[in-house]
Motif scaffolding. Structure first.
Motif, PDB file in Angstrom:
ATOM      1  N   THR A 129      34.299  52.948  34.768  1.00 46.40           N
ATOM      2  CA  THR A 129      33.999  51.481  33.761  1.00 46.40           C
ATOM      3  C   THR A 129      33.208  51.888  32.517  1.00 46.40           C
ATOM      4  O   THR A 129      33.437  51.594  31.583  1.00 46.40           O
ATOM      5  CB  THR A 129      33.643  50.457  34.593  1.00 46.40           C
ATOM      6  N   THR A 173      25.917  43.934  27.364  1.00 46.11           N
ATOM      7  CA  THR A 173      26.202  44.627  28.471  1.00 46.11           C
ATOM      8  C   THR A 173      27.032  43.949  29.486  1.00 46.11           C
ATOM      9  O   THR A 173      28.138  44.127  29.993  1.00 46.11           O
ATOM     10  CB  THR A 173      24.901  45.324  29.480  1.00 46.11           C
ATOM     11  N   ASN A 174      26.338  42.631  29.867  1.00 44.35           N
ATOM     12  CA  ASN A 174      27.396  41.900  30.714  1.00 44.35           C
ATOM     13  C   ASN A 174      28.726  41.534  30.203  1.00 44.35           C
ATOM     14  O   ASN A 174      29.572  41.660  31.049  1.00 44.35           O
ATOM     15  CB  ASN A 174      26.545  40.478  31.164  1.00 44.35           C
ATOM     16  N   PHE A 222      31.132  44.714  30.542  1.00 44.09           N
ATOM     17  CA  PHE A 222      31.610  44.947  31.884  1.00 44.09           C
ATOM     18  C   PHE A 222      32.589  43.700  32.636  1.00 44.09           C
ATOM     19  O   PHE A 222      33.163  44.134  33.259  1.00 44.09           O
ATOM     20  CB  PHE A 222      30.172  45.187  33.037  1.00 44.09           C
ATOM     21  N   SER A 223      32.362  42.625  32.226  1.00 44.75           N
ATOM     22  CA  SER A 223      33.119  41.584  32.555  1.00 44.75           C
ATOM     23  C   SER A 223      34.522  41.526  31.706  1.00 44.75           C
ATOM     24  O   SER A 223      35.565  41.072  32.123  1.00 44.75           O
ATOM     25  CB  SER A 223      32.430  40.269  32.424  1.00 44.75           C
ATOM     26  N   ASN A 251      38.157  45.083  31.222  1.00 48.50           N
ATOM     27  CA  ASN A 251      39.435  44.959  31.967  1.00 48.50           C
ATOM     28  C   ASN A 251      40.526  44.522  30.827  1.00 48.50           C
ATOM     29  O   ASN A 251      41.875  44.462  31.080  1.00 48.50           O
ATOM     30  CB  ASN A 251      39.726  44.221  33.204  1.00 48.50           C
ATOM     31  N   LYS A 252      40.001  43.592  29.984  1.00 52.03           N
ATOM     32  CA  LYS A 252      40.931  42.852  28.971  1.00 52.03           C
ATOM     33  C   LYS A 252      40.430  43.681  27.677  1.00 52.03           C
ATOM     34  O   LYS A 252      39.773  42.961  26.676  1.00 52.03           O
ATOM     35  CB  LYS A 252      40.878  41.518  28.879  1.00 52.03           C
ATOM     36  N   GLU A 288      39.679  39.422  39.135  1.00 51.03           N
ATOM     37  CA  GLU A 288      40.086  40.364  38.055  1.00 51.03           C
ATOM     38  C   GLU A 288      39.193  41.716  38.073  1.00 51.03           C
ATOM     39  O   GLU A 288      38.638  42.276  37.149  1.00 51.03           O
ATOM     40  CB  GLU A 288      39.939  39.860  36.520  1.00 51.03           C
ATOM     41  N   THR A 335      38.752  45.553  38.957  1.00 48.47           N
ATOM     42  CA  THR A 335      39.336  46.817  39.131  1.00 48.47           C
ATOM     43  C   THR A 335      38.534  47.836  39.426  1.00 48.47           C
ATOM     44  O   THR A 335      38.889  48.791  39.588  1.00 48.47           O
ATOM     45  CB  THR A 335      40.092  46.870  37.739  1.00 48.47           C
ATOM     46  N   ASP A 360      29.151  36.352  36.242  1.00 53.08           N
ATOM     47  CA  ASP A 360      29.243  37.756  36.655  1.00 53.08           C
ATOM     48  C   ASP A 360      28.096  38.443  36.134  1.00 53.08           C
ATOM     49  O   ASP A 360      27.736  38.384  35.141  1.00 53.08           O
ATOM     50  CB  ASP A 360      30.468  38.207  35.507  1.00 53.08           C
ATOM     51  N   VAL A 361      27.598  39.206  37.121  1.00 53.74           N
ATOM     52  CA  VAL A 361      26.320  39.862  36.807  1.00 53.74           C
ATOM     53  C   VAL A 361      26.421  41.427  36.984  1.00 53.74           C
ATOM     54  O   VAL A 361      25.504  42.297  36.971  1.00 53.74           O
ATOM     55  CB  VAL A 361      25.243  39.274  37.777  1.00 53.74           C
ATOM     56  N   THR A 362      27.825  41.941  36.626  1.00 55.10           N
ATOM     57  CA  THR A 362      28.061  43.414  36.798  1.00 55.10           C
ATOM     58  C   THR A 362      27.178  44.143  35.838  1.00 55.10           C
ATOM     59  O   THR A 362      26.682  45.085  35.862  1.00 55.10           O
ATOM     60  CB  THR A 362      29.489  43.599  36.609  1.00 55.10           C
ATOM     61  N   GLY A 363      27.005  43.642  34.582  1.00 53.59           N
ATOM     62  CA  GLY A 363      26.273  44.320  33.314  1.00 53.59           C
ATOM     63  C   GLY A 363      24.914  44.519  33.871  1.00 53.59           C
ATOM     64  O   GLY A 363      24.421  45.645  33.572  1.00 53.59           O
ATOM     65  N   ASP A 364      24.234  43.528  34.423  1.00 54.38           N
ATOM     66  CA  ASP A 364      22.739  43.419  34.743  1.00 54.38           C
ATOM     67  C   ASP A 364      22.698  44.752  35.866  1.00 54.38           C
ATOM     68  O   ASP A 364      21.843  45.428  35.930  1.00 54.38           O
ATOM     69  CB  ASP A 364      22.479  42.237  35.639  1.00 54.38           C
ATOM     70  N   PHE A 412      24.700  47.397  36.593  1.00 47.61           N
ATOM     71  CA  PHE A 412      24.813  48.599  35.894  1.00 47.61           C
ATOM     72  C   PHE A 412      23.583  49.119  35.073  1.00 47.61           C
ATOM     73  O   PHE A 412      23.078  50.043  34.903  1.00 47.61           O
ATOM     74  CB  PHE A 412      26.030  48.811  34.992  1.00 47.61           C
ATOM     75  N   LYS A 413      22.935  47.983  34.378  1.00 46.26           N
ATOM     76  CA  LYS A 413      21.885  48.219  33.513  1.00 46.26           C
ATOM     77  C   LYS A 413      20.510  48.866  34.001  1.00 46.26           C
ATOM     78  O   LYS A 413      19.798  49.590  34.030  1.00 46.26           O
ATOM     79  CB  LYS A 413      21.727  47.095  32.658  1.00 46.26           C
TER      80      LYS A 413
END
Lengths: 137, 171
Positions: A43, A111-112, A115-116, A119-120, B122, B124, B142-146, B148-149
């Protein structure tokens, strides 16, 4: 007298904090920084590749005349420590910076969003353009 | 000569295995119900794609579901995200975890049984979501970015962010 020195010191600190850590071309209006670790996941590399592809596609002239600058920065590299600290980048981080006369006017952490929406890719690119365009004015 | 003997013996042994297998597969002991059982065992139950089905319906008030997705091949940040999310829950929300008011689910997106829930989010690859469930409705953060950061080099900051966001969602 002491008060004046104190105020001057405060003013100096204030001005210094608005200068970017790295020396930039006074013409530069937007910095696009992508921070990452040495060990990267799919990713993370996809986000960077998508950003680079968008910049080459839409901002070729700005990249050439350095109105817009892109950098990929390894957060594990000690040489980048100050820059990572400035952006609070401890891992994958996508940051936009608006500059005016070589000074930082605004910073935005995407960043958020990256990452969210990665995919698009078209949606991600669209949002990035919406953020970059006003900063180039 | 010795080698020829060995090859002959090996050939006879293989033939016995084949014949044995053929007989056992066609033996009358292998009933229809055994075949059905065999099929049932081979199937792994799929994971629900309906977020609300993960919340305890008997609980009153809001509850929080943490969904953490990952691929089979995980990077250092991905592992750190899961570890620090678990640490946050164990450190600050052990009571809510015991009550079932907070639940954490970890799914491999490469595993077909998780396809439905991965599709709902969604997801992947690595992803981290905080979901608030209240009155039969869900809202996803969605807290994915936090993750990874901060997960690798500033885990305290990630824990602080997760703690604050979970507390907010429990209000």
């Amino acid at each position: 007298m002491k008060k004046t020195i104190f105020l001057m010191l405060l003013l100096f600190i204030g001005v210094a904090s608005f200068k970017p850590t790295e020396a930039v071309n006074p013409k530069t209006k937007v910095l696009v920084y992508y921070f990452h670790l040495t060990e990267r996941c799919h990713t993370c590399t996809t986000i960077e590749a998508t950003v680079v592809s968008l910049l080459n596609e839409k901002y070729k002239a700005q990249l050439k005349d350095q109105t817009l600058v892109f950098k990929s920065i390894n957060t594990d590299d000690k040489a980048n420590e100050a820059l990572c600290k400035e952006y609070e980048a401890y891992g994958s981080t996508l940051a936009l910076t608006k500059l005016k006369n070589g000074k930082v006017v605004k910073k935005e952490d995407l960043t958020n969003m990256a990452f969210s929406k990665i995919n698009k890719p078209e949606l991600f690119k669209g949002e990035l353009v919406e953020k970059i365009n006003p900063m180039l004015k | 000569m010795l080698n020829m003997n060995r090859i002959n013996k090996l050939g006879i042994a293989i033939a016995f295995v084949f014949i044995g297998g053929f007989i056992s597969c066609n033996s009358p002991e292998n009933t229809e119900s055994d075949k059905i059982n065999a099929v049932t065992v081979a199937q792994t139950p799929t994971v629900s794609g309906d977020i609300l089905s993960y919340a305890d319906p008997n609980l009153e008030g809001p509850s929080v579901l943490i969904f953490n997705f990952h691929s089979t091949n995980r990077c250092i940040s991905c592992n750190a995200i899961e570890a620090n999310t678990r640490k946050t829950l164990e450190t600050y929300f052990s009571k809510e975890m015991q009550e079932g008011r907070i639940k954490m689910m970890v799914y491999n997106v490469d595993d077909e049984v998780n396809a439905s829930i991965a599709q709902t989010f969604e997801a992947t690859g690595t992803a981290l979501f905080i979901v608030r469930v209240n009155d039969g409705k869900d809202s996803i953060m969605d807290v994915t970015g936090d993750g990874f950061k901060y997960a690798k080099h500033n885990p305290e900051k990630l824990i602080e962010i997760l703690k604050s966001k979970i507390e907010e969602q429990l209000q």
